[in-house]
Design a protein around this motif. Structure first.
Motif, short mmCIF file in Angstrom:
data_model
loop_
_atom_site.label_atom_id
_atom_site.label_comp_id
_atom_site.label_asym_id
_atom_site.label_seq_id
_atom_site.Cartn_x
_atom_site.Cartn_y
_atom_site.Cartn_z
N ILE A 90 0.84 -1.20 0.00
CA ILE A 90 0.00 0.00 0.00
C ILE A 90 0.88 1.25 0.00
O ILE A 90 0.62 2.22 -0.73
N LYS A 91 1.94 1.22 0.80
CA LYS A 91 2.81 2.37 0.92
C LYS A 91 3.49 2.69 -0.41
O LYS A 91 3.65 3.85 -0.79
N ASP A 92 3.91 1.64 -1.13
CA ASP A 92 4.66 1.84 -2.37
C ASP A 92 3.79 1.79 -3.62
O ASP A 92 4.32 1.94 -4.73
N LEU A 93 2.49 1.59 -3.44
CA LEU A 93 1.61 1.47 -4.60
C LEU A 93 1.67 2.69 -5.53
O LEU A 93 1.75 2.53 -6.76
N PRO A 94 1.65 3.93 -5.00
CA PRO A 94 1.73 5.08 -5.91
C PRO A 94 3.01 5.07 -6.76
O PRO A 94 2.98 5.40 -7.94
N LEU A 95 4.12 4.69 -6.14
CA LEU A 95 5.37 4.61 -6.89
C LEU A 95 5.32 3.50 -7.94
O LEU A 95 5.82 3.66 -9.05
N LEU A 96 4.69 2.38 -7.59
CA LEU A 96 4.55 1.27 -8.53
C LEU A 96 3.70 1.69 -9.74
O LEU A 96 4.01 1.33 -10.88
N ILE A 97 2.65 2.47 -9.47
CA ILE A 97 1.80 2.95 -10.56
C ILE A 97 2.58 3.88 -11.48
O ILE A 97 2.54 3.77 -12.71
N ALA A 98 3.32 4.83 -10.87
CA ALA A 98 4.13 5.77 -11.66
C ALA A 98 5.15 5.01 -12.50
O ALA A 98 5.36 5.32 -13.69
N PHE A 99 5.78 3.99 -11.90
CA PHE A 99 6.75 3.18 -12.63
C PHE A 99 6.09 2.44 -13.79
O PHE A 99 6.63 2.40 -14.90
N GLY A 100 4.92 1.87 -13.54
CA GLY A 100 4.24 1.11 -14.59
C GLY A 100 3.88 1.98 -15.78
O GLY A 100 4.05 1.58 -16.94
N VAL A 101 3.41 3.19 -15.50
CA VAL A 101 3.06 4.12 -16.57
C VAL A 101 4.30 4.52 -17.36
O VAL A 101 4.31 4.53 -18.60
N LEU A 102 5.38 4.84 -16.64
CA LEU A 102 6.64 5.20 -17.29
C LEU A 102 7.14 4.08 -18.19
O LEU A 102 7.53 4.31 -19.35
N ALA A 103 7.10 2.86 -17.67
CA ALA A 103 7.58 1.72 -18.44
C ALA A 103 6.73 1.50 -19.70
O ALA A 103 7.26 1.22 -20.78
N ALA A 104 5.42 1.69 -19.57
CA ALA A 104 4.51 1.43 -20.69
C ALA A 104 4.73 2.41 -21.84
O ALA A 104 4.86 2.02 -23.00
N TYR A 105 4.77 3.72 -21.52
CA TYR A 105 4.88 4.65 -22.65
C TYR A 105 6.30 4.73 -23.20
O TYR A 105 6.50 5.08 -24.36
N THR A 106 7.30 4.39 -22.39
CA THR A 106 8.66 4.31 -22.94
C THR A 106 8.76 3.15 -23.92
O THR A 106 9.34 3.27 -25.00
N TYR A 107 8.17 2.01 -23.54
CA TYR A 107 8.17 0.83 -24.42
C TYR A 107 7.45 1.15 -25.73
O TYR A 107 7.90 0.78 -26.81
N SER A 108 6.36 1.87 -25.62
CA SER A 108 5.53 2.16 -26.79
C SER A 108 6.14 3.22 -27.71
O SER A 108 6.19 3.04 -28.92
N SER A 109 6.62 4.32 -27.11
CA SER A 109 6.99 5.48 -27.92
C SER A 109 8.49 5.73 -28.02
O SER A 109 8.91 6.57 -28.82
#
Length: 542
Positions: free
Chosen positions: A170-189
């Protein structure tokens, strides 16, 4: 810190975060190429960026969330010694004006994607190329981790994630979400994503600093009061320690440390893979030359940013972790809505460089490890696929580093990365101007610099840890305290020069140079050459 979530600041932060996320995914359609299955397109944005895109990309690349948090935090803790970042970013631009256009030209001519590609082509040595690639990857990993530390600092001050007793997920969930978004659009674009987002990131940072440098001093009673409060704090710290440990002006005892750290950092900055990735994405050598003249505007911003450290002292900010000082200053001083804007600037300031760094590290692995040693016949499409996957793995590694280790460890490993990356300077910059250095001598010099720098850093203790507690130690033979990276660099150069004389005397095989003198002055679409600095020993001669 407040005891709960700052809802207004969090809302503004989320709005900006969602906006740049959308931009990140839409960037895949920006300047879309006919053939996207190549590292030129995914990893270098098609080598198509003009002056302004490159300026924002390099600015977004070099002036990171960690810069935003750590530079004023250093001023907050130690005073004027933290200002070393300002002179080193001033020194670096005349330096890169001499060699970056040459690197761009030869890379454009031969299709080099990484610095290791150039080193391999110039010296005919896969071993030296591998050393440069591995060094680049190792130095980049903790740098990415520190961008995530910057995001985490903002989230902590906003009260997101709960307290210390909250479940880790729960504590690290916001960071995990930010990481997931970063990873997704870097992979895509690919590189297009951070290039587009950099406009928002830099605009926000300039806005926040402009407001902070006017608004906060007014609330605190002016700069006279701010400097007086800082001076009182440092005097008290010096009295308690029984020796000078901080101050508004650097003491004479720290001269060598300050100077060698500034010079060494200036030499190292454009050795980092992400700096070169942003550079090679430019569409012409003149774009690079123009950028070296306008990038110092960021140094002006950095000087103003550093003053926030003194403001945090005057505002009475008390934090256990110095990295939280500036986010907490914003929380205390700004209206909630503008606090959200400031936090968004820091958060987005982490996403842009983290994306470029992961791409740069992935390109090094793909071109100089995978293609050179694992699959020499890899197609451009296979290279792109591998680089995309490795960029994800690099970010996963950085995230694991942040979540499992103490933050001071991440900072000290980043300092160690600076020592390491400086050891690639003789091969890269030396190779751009002369073919005189012997490939084996360069490899030996690199090894000596790496070993000395690592062992010297291992021996530095701090109040919180026994090893890797800093990046300064006694300079052998001089007795002054100086930057370990610079001392290692000097040893590196000495070994390289001496061994080159020896190896040439015994006529050791020198490798094949695939470049010519004209390659270093060529421009995009130009069959001829442009005038540039004289080339010493350039060409195919051994």
């Amino acid at each position: 810190m407040n005891g709960g979530v700052n809802g207004v600041a969090l809302t503004v932060f989320i709005i900006f975060f969602v906006a740049v996320t959308v931009m990140g995914f839409l960037a895949a359609r920006w300047r879309k190429a006919e053939n996207e299955a190549s590292l030129d397109e995914w990893g270098l944005g098609g080598r198509s960026f003009g002056t302004w895109v490159t300026w924002f990309l390099l600015g977004g690349d070099l002036y990171t969330a960690y810069t935003f948090v750590a530079v004023p935090a250093a001023i907050y803790a130690a005073g004027a010694s933290g200002f070393f970042a300002v002179p080193y970013t001033i020194l670096v631009y005349p330096l890169i004006f001499t060699f970056l256009p040459r690197l761009w030209s030869v890379s454009h001519k031969h299709g080099y994607v990484t610095t290791s590609d150039f080193v391999r082509g110039r010296f005919g040595s896969k071993g030296l190329s591998l050393a440069v690639a591995v060094t680049g990857i190792l130095a980049t990993m903790p740098y990415i981790a520190l961008q995530l530390v910057g995001i985490q600092a903002v989230l902590d001050v906003m009260g997101v994630g709960g307290g210390e007793n909250t479940h880790w997920f729960i504590k690290d969930l916001p960071l995990l979400i930010a990481f997931g978004v970063l990873a997704a659009y870097t992979y895509s674009s690919g590189l297009r994503a951070p290039a587009l987002i950099a406009f928002v990131k830099d605009g926000l940072i300039y806005l926040v600093i402009a407001v902070a440098i006017i608004y906060i001093p007014i609330k605190l009673g002016g700069f006279d009061h701010i400097f007086a409060a800082a001076n009182d704090k440092f005097d008290a710290a010096n009295d308690a320690a029984g020796k000078p440990v901080a101050g508004l002006a650097p003491g004479s005892s720290g001269t060598w440390t300050y100077a060698t750290l500034a010079i060494g950092s200036a030499l190292a900055l454009f050795m980092y893979p992400h700096s070169i990735t942003a550079t090679l994405s430019s569409k012409s050598r003149n774009v690079i030359r123009r950028n070296t003249t306008i990038l110092p505007l960021y140094s002006l911003m950095l000087g103003l940013l550093a003053l926030l450290g003194f403001m945090a002292i005057a505002a009475g900010i008390k934090v256990q972790n110095g990295q939280l000082a500036i986010p907490q200053l914003f929380e205390d001083m700004f209206p909630d809505w503008f606090t959200g804007v400031a936090f968004a600037a820091i958060g987005i300031g982490a996403l842009v460089p983290a994306a470029i760094m992961s791409i740069a590290a992935a390109n090094l692995f793909t071109r100089n490890i995978y293609k050179d040693f694992i699959k020499p016949d890899a197609t451009p499409a296979q290279e792109t696929k591998v680089s995309k996957l490795v960029s994800l793995l690099v970010k996963v590694g950085a995230l694991a580093f942040v979540l499992t280790m103490d933050k001071t460890v991440a900072i000290n490993f980043q300092l160690l990365g600076g020592i390491w990356i400086l050891q690639t300077f003789p091969a890269l910059v030396g190779g751009l101007f002369t073919r005189w250095f012997h490939r084996w001598a360069l490899l030996a010099g690199w090894a000596v610099g790496m070993v000395y720098g690592t062992l010297a850093a291992w021996g530095v203790a701090s109040p919180t840890q026994k090893h890797f507690g800093g990046s300064s130690a006694e300079i052998p033979g001089i007795g002054e305290i100086g930057y370990i990276g610079f001392t290692a660099f000097v040893l590196n150069v000495v070994v390289t020069v001496v061994l080159t004389f020896v190896l040439k005397a015994v006529k050791a095989p020198d490798g094949v140079d695939e470049t010519t003198a004209e390659d270093y002055t060529a421009d995009a679409g130009d069959k001829g050459v442009q005038t540039d600095l004289p080339t010493v020993g350039a060409g195919a001669g051994h």
